[in-house]
Design a protein around this motif. Structure first.
Motif, PDB file in Angstrom:
ATOM      1  N   ASP A 294      23.584  96.255 -34.465  1.00 15.14           N
ATOM      2  CA  ASP A 294      23.824  97.604 -33.649  1.00 15.14           C
ATOM      3  C   ASP A 294      25.324  97.452 -32.925  1.00 15.14           C
ATOM      4  O   ASP A 294      25.905  98.657 -33.095  1.00 15.14           O
TER       5      ASP A 294
ATOM      6  N   ASP B  53      27.713  96.649 -33.841  1.00 18.49           N
ATOM      7  CA  ASP B  53      28.895  96.913 -34.857  1.00 18.49           C
ATOM      8  C   ASP B  53      29.045  98.586 -35.188  1.00 18.49           C
ATOM      9  O   ASP B  53      30.105  98.993 -35.636  1.00 18.49           O
ATOM     10  N   ARG B  54      27.978  99.285 -34.752  1.00 15.40           N
ATOM     11  CA  ARG B  54      28.116 100.645 -34.755  1.00 15.40           C
ATOM     12  C   ARG B  54      28.058 101.496 -33.517  1.00 15.40           C
ATOM     13  O   ARG B  54      28.469 102.976 -33.359  1.00 15.40           O
ATOM     14  N   GLN B  55      27.631 100.887 -32.182  1.00 20.12           N
ATOM     15  CA  GLN B  55      27.319 101.544 -31.012  1.00 20.12           C
ATOM     16  C   GLN B  55      28.584 101.739 -30.258  1.00 20.12           C
ATOM     17  O   GLN B  55      28.557 102.373 -29.016  1.00 20.12           O
TER      18      GLN B  55
ATOM     19  N   TRP C 165      29.239 102.757 -43.711  1.00 12.62           N
ATOM     20  CA  TRP C 165      28.517 103.232 -42.337  1.00 12.62           C
ATOM     21  C   TRP C 165      27.843 102.032 -41.601  1.00 12.62           C
ATOM     22  O   TRP C 165      27.799 101.849 -40.511  1.00 12.62           O
ATOM     23  N   SER C 166      26.935 101.567 -42.678  1.00 10.18           N
ATOM     24  CA  SER C 166      26.152 100.292 -42.176  1.00 10.18           C
ATOM     25  C   SER C 166      26.807  99.411 -41.300  1.00 10.18           C
ATOM     26  O   SER C 166      26.324  98.436 -40.536  1.00 10.18           O
TER      27      SER C 166
ATOM     28  N   LYS D 290      23.917 106.511 -30.443  1.00  8.40           N
ATOM     29  CA  LYS D 290      23.710 106.210 -32.029  1.00  8.40           C
ATOM     30  C   LYS D 290      24.404 107.315 -32.794  1.00  8.40           C
ATOM     31  O   LYS D 290      23.777 108.008 -33.466  1.00  8.40           O
TER      32      LYS D 290
ATOM     33  N   ASN E 115      26.670 106.994 -35.216  1.00 10.26           N
ATOM     34  CA  ASN E 115      26.945 106.592 -36.570  1.00 10.26           C
ATOM     35  C   ASN E 115      25.730 107.287 -37.651  1.00 10.26           C
ATOM     36  O   ASN E 115      24.438 106.797 -36.998  1.00 10.26           O
TER      37      ASN E 115
ATOM     38  N   TRP F 258      31.921 112.211 -35.903  1.00 10.43           N
ATOM     39  CA  TRP F 258      30.775 112.001 -35.866  1.00 10.43           C
ATOM     40  C   TRP F 258      29.944 113.448 -35.595  1.00 10.43           C
ATOM     41  O   TRP F 258      29.028 113.851 -35.932  1.00 10.43           O
TER      42      TRP F 258
ATOM     43  N   GLY G  60      29.590  99.873 -39.854  1.00 10.37           N
ATOM     44  CA  GLY G  60      30.409 100.429 -38.800  1.00 10.37           C
ATOM     45  C   GLY G  60      31.739 100.986 -39.259  1.00 10.37           C
ATOM     46  O   GLY G  60      32.664 101.055 -38.565  1.00 10.37           O
TER      47      GLY G  60
ATOM     48  N   PRO H 178      34.127  96.874 -38.218  1.00 10.91           N
ATOM     49  CA  PRO H 178      33.808  98.102 -37.447  1.00 10.91           C
ATOM     50  C   PRO H 178      35.161  98.920 -37.281  1.00 10.91           C
ATOM     51  O   PRO H 178      36.118  98.287 -36.678  1.00 10.91           O
TER      52      PRO H 178
ATOM     53  N   GLN I 184      30.854 103.680 -31.183  1.00 10.08           N
ATOM     54  CA  GLN I 184      31.222 104.906 -32.075  1.00 10.08           C
ATOM     55  C   GLN I 184      30.894 106.104 -31.144  1.00 10.08           C
ATOM     56  O   GLN I 184      29.818 106.041 -30.704  1.00 10.08           O
TER      57      GLN I 184
END
Length: 668
Positions: free
Chosen positions: A227, A229-231, A144-145, A69, A71, A258, A147, A122, A233
């Motif tokens: 999730d 779309d962000r994980q 950020w939400s 996690k 992001n 990050w 991605g 993303p 990263q």
């Protein structure tokens, strides 16, 4: 071994004399006194605080590696969904407050709009050109939400530099604050909208963010992207893009990963000792790393409230601080000098001096000059200064949390333990001022470390096999990234990050800024630090602000010192600018007394205002290019006045004097 034996051993290691034999009744007091002395001399407790702050940041990063996690939307979400934290105030702006939950829900509404209106994906970059506001944060967190990541555009940019920044970002969506609409006129919108504008083809869509659009966005549902779309990263992936000031060319987009965001935010919040009850105030521009990373991300990482000022105003700064009930304030560059120049603020009814009427316990930032350091603490009653040194793209920094006079004016400090643990990660090396590169031994090809107390370029160690672990470079600009990496420095095969700054690390463990490479100039065979000369000039009671640089002169080698300065009490729109003979004589006496002959500014350029960046940092480029040719100033319609040092006083420097220099009739 007794406690006194142990202390005696430590004292010996520290280079102190042997402890004398003492009665047992005096052993404890002697031990306490000696430990206190050792602590002060070796900086033990300070080092432990720095190392503890760093260790916490590293551990937090390791946990993110496990959870994937990275992001930082998840940092906000953790607070917003925590019943004990959700309803605490997170953001404050112009009298309005938003809790963690309200900030989270608003960010999700923006995320909904980005995804479902503009199909932002993303990993995609979206350029944003905004003044400071809570909306800036909502847009940032909204990206950020889903991605995506923001590229922060300096709202002072126009024309070619602005076009360049948008193009470099690769963004296909450019969101512009309605307040800076004038910087993006119809002809620029048309240019950005050309189908071949982007490097790989495609237009940039410009969207102006006004009140009606904001109302439309806030009516949307707070939709949370999955999730997935962000994980994807990782630690070294970009989180935001922040542009350099562009003082030596067009701005470059520095990648803030990050990992760097989490490390910096967590470290700074621990270093400063941010508390649940604190409220951090910043009116420094959010498009820059000081306010964005050390300010906002520091608060996000620690669960501290952030009060946002729209824009810096010397006359309104402390009113804003009081109105926001701030306990910590942030500064950059000449901010504090400008505050000192403002008249004392008094209560209109009681006449009470309001300069100390606030709840501020700490001011932090970078660029607080030594000549105003103590004046700031005394006038405003601020107990602690948190001065730091770093750069947007830098891989490390220096830190000085100072509540006494020992480290006043230092950009950082460290003791014996920090040297032992972290000493191999930084090096100050000899600089060749002619090439503006680290000097290399003709036999070995390696660089040379400077002894303690001697200035040189500060370098930070990199993993030669994995440069991107610490330095992600400049976005879409590998050539510029490569110029910041130096190899084969202290041994064959190593790699280091070039800061571009000349730093001095004294025997007492204090780090001092000497100059930016390129600002130091040579005159009469000596290197002149513009920063050190400016400190001397700034200590003259009638000098408000000064910017020192070297100028080329006909028939002379090197560069002669010139100081552009603003006198106290001179307004930017002042018609006349004629310093008195008494001032010119006093200043001449002051500089010849306090500076070596080679460093004494031979020329003065008395002006009404000095050019600065949006972050209150001085610019030298134009001043250096114009030099001291009166004809150039006249052609540029400058109303500035030129003077030169004759004996121990400054007198007018006129066209006839320049003609004599050109003819080789004057030897300086």
């Amino acid at each position: 071994m007794s406690i006194l034996d142990k202390i005696g051993s430590m004292a010996s290691m520290a280079g102190l004399p042997d402890l004398p034999d003492v009665p047992l009744s005096l052993a404890a007091p002697a031990a306490v006194a000696t430990l206190a002395y050792l602590n002060a001399k070796l900086g033990i407790s300070y080092d432990l605080g720095i190392i503890s702050s760093y260790a916490r940041a590293v551990i937090r990063g390791a946990l993110r590696d496990r959870s994937r996690k990275w992001n930082h939307f998840y940092l906000l979400e953790e607070f917003a969904l925590n019943p004990k934290k959700a309803h605490e105030v997170f953001l404050v702006y112009q009298g309005k407050e938003w809790t963690y939950r309200q900030t989270y829900d608003t960010a999700l509404r923006y995320g909904n709009w980005f995804r479902n209106t503009h199909n932002v994906k993303p990993g995609e970059v979206v350029a944003i050109d905004f003044m400071n506001s809570a909306t800036f944060i909502f847009i940032w967190m909204g990206l950020w939400s889903v991605g995506a990541l923001p590229a922060f555009i300096n709202y002072n940019l126009t024309a070619a530099p602005l076009t360049h920044c948008v193009k470099v970002s690769t963004a296909r969506l450019f969101l512009v604050d309605d307040e800076v609409r004038a910087a993006v006129p119809p002809e620029l919108v048309e240019k950005l909208g050309a189908l071949d504008f982007r490097e790989k083809g495609g237009a940039v869509k410009v969207v102006f963010h006004d009140e009606s659009l904001q109302a439309e966005i806030l009516r949307r549902e707070p939709w949370r992207a999955p999730d997935a779309d962000r994980q994807n990263q990782e630690r070294a992936d970009p989180g935001i893009l922040i542009y350099t000031s562009g003082t030596t060319g067009l701005p470059k987009a520095a990648i803030i990963s990050w990992g760097k965001l989490l490390l910096a935010g967590t470290f700074v919040s621990n270093w400063l000792g941010l508390r649940k009850t604190d409220r951090v105030y910043t009116c420094m521009p959010l498009y820059h790393s000081t306010a964005a990373v050390l300010g906002f991300v520091g608060c996000l990482a620690s669960g501290t409230s952030l009060a946002i000022g729209h824009k810096f105003s010397a006359s309104g700064f402390w009113d804003d601080v009081r109105n926001n009930n701030a306990t910590i304030v942030q500064y950059v560059g000449e901010t504090m000098r400008y505050l000192l120049a403002a008249p004392v603020k008094r209560d209109p009814h009681t006449g009470e001096d309001l300069d100390k009427k606030h709840n501020v316990r700490l001011a932090f930032g970078n660029g607080l000059r030594p000549d105003v350091w103590d004046r700031v603490k005394e006038r405003y009653g601020i107990a602690t200064i948190g001065e730091l040194y770093s750069a947007t793209e830098s891989t490390s920094g220096a830190w000085n949390l100072s509540s006494n006079s020992f480290s006043a004016g230092a950009i950082g400090r460290s003791g014996a333990i920090a040297d032992l643990i972290l000493g191999s990660s930084a090096a100050i090396v000899k600089l060749d001022h002619d090439t503006e590169l680290p000097w290399r031994d003709p036999k070995t090809g390696l660089c040379k470390r400077m002894p303690r107390g001697e200035p040189g370029e500060l370098l930070y160690a990199l993993d030669a096999q994995n440069i991107k672990e610490k330095f992600q470079g400049y976005f879409n600009n590998p050539g510029a990234s490569d110029t910041k990496i130096l190899r084969d420095v202290l041994k064959k095969g190593d790699a280091w990050f070039r800061t571009g700054d000349v730093i001095r690390y004294d025997p007492e463990g204090r780090w001092f800024f000497s100059d930016r490479i390129g600002d130091t100039f040579r005159w009469r065979g000596e290197n002149v630090s513009t920063n050190e000369v400016a400190e001397v000039l700034g200590s003259h009671p009638e000098v408000y602000e000064t910017n020192v640089y070297g100028v080329l002169l006909p028939h002379h080698d090197g560069r002669a010192g010139c100081a552009a300065l603003v006198m106290n009490g001179v307004e930017p729109d002042a018609e006349k600018l004629e310093p008195s003979a008494a001032f010119l004589s006093s200043l001449g006496e002051h500089v010849t007394k306090n500076l070596p002959k080679y460093a004494t500014p031979l020329f003065l350029r008395v002006t009404r205002v000095l050019e600065i960046t949006g972050n209150n940092k001085q610019q030298k480029t134009v001043l250096r290019a114009e030099g001291v040719d009166p004809n150039v100033l006249e052609s540029n319609k400058s109303r500035d006045r030129l003077y030169w040092l004759r004996g121990k006083t400054y007198v007018p420097f006129e066209k006839k004097d320049w003609e004599k220099l050109n003819a080789g009739q004057v030897k300086l």
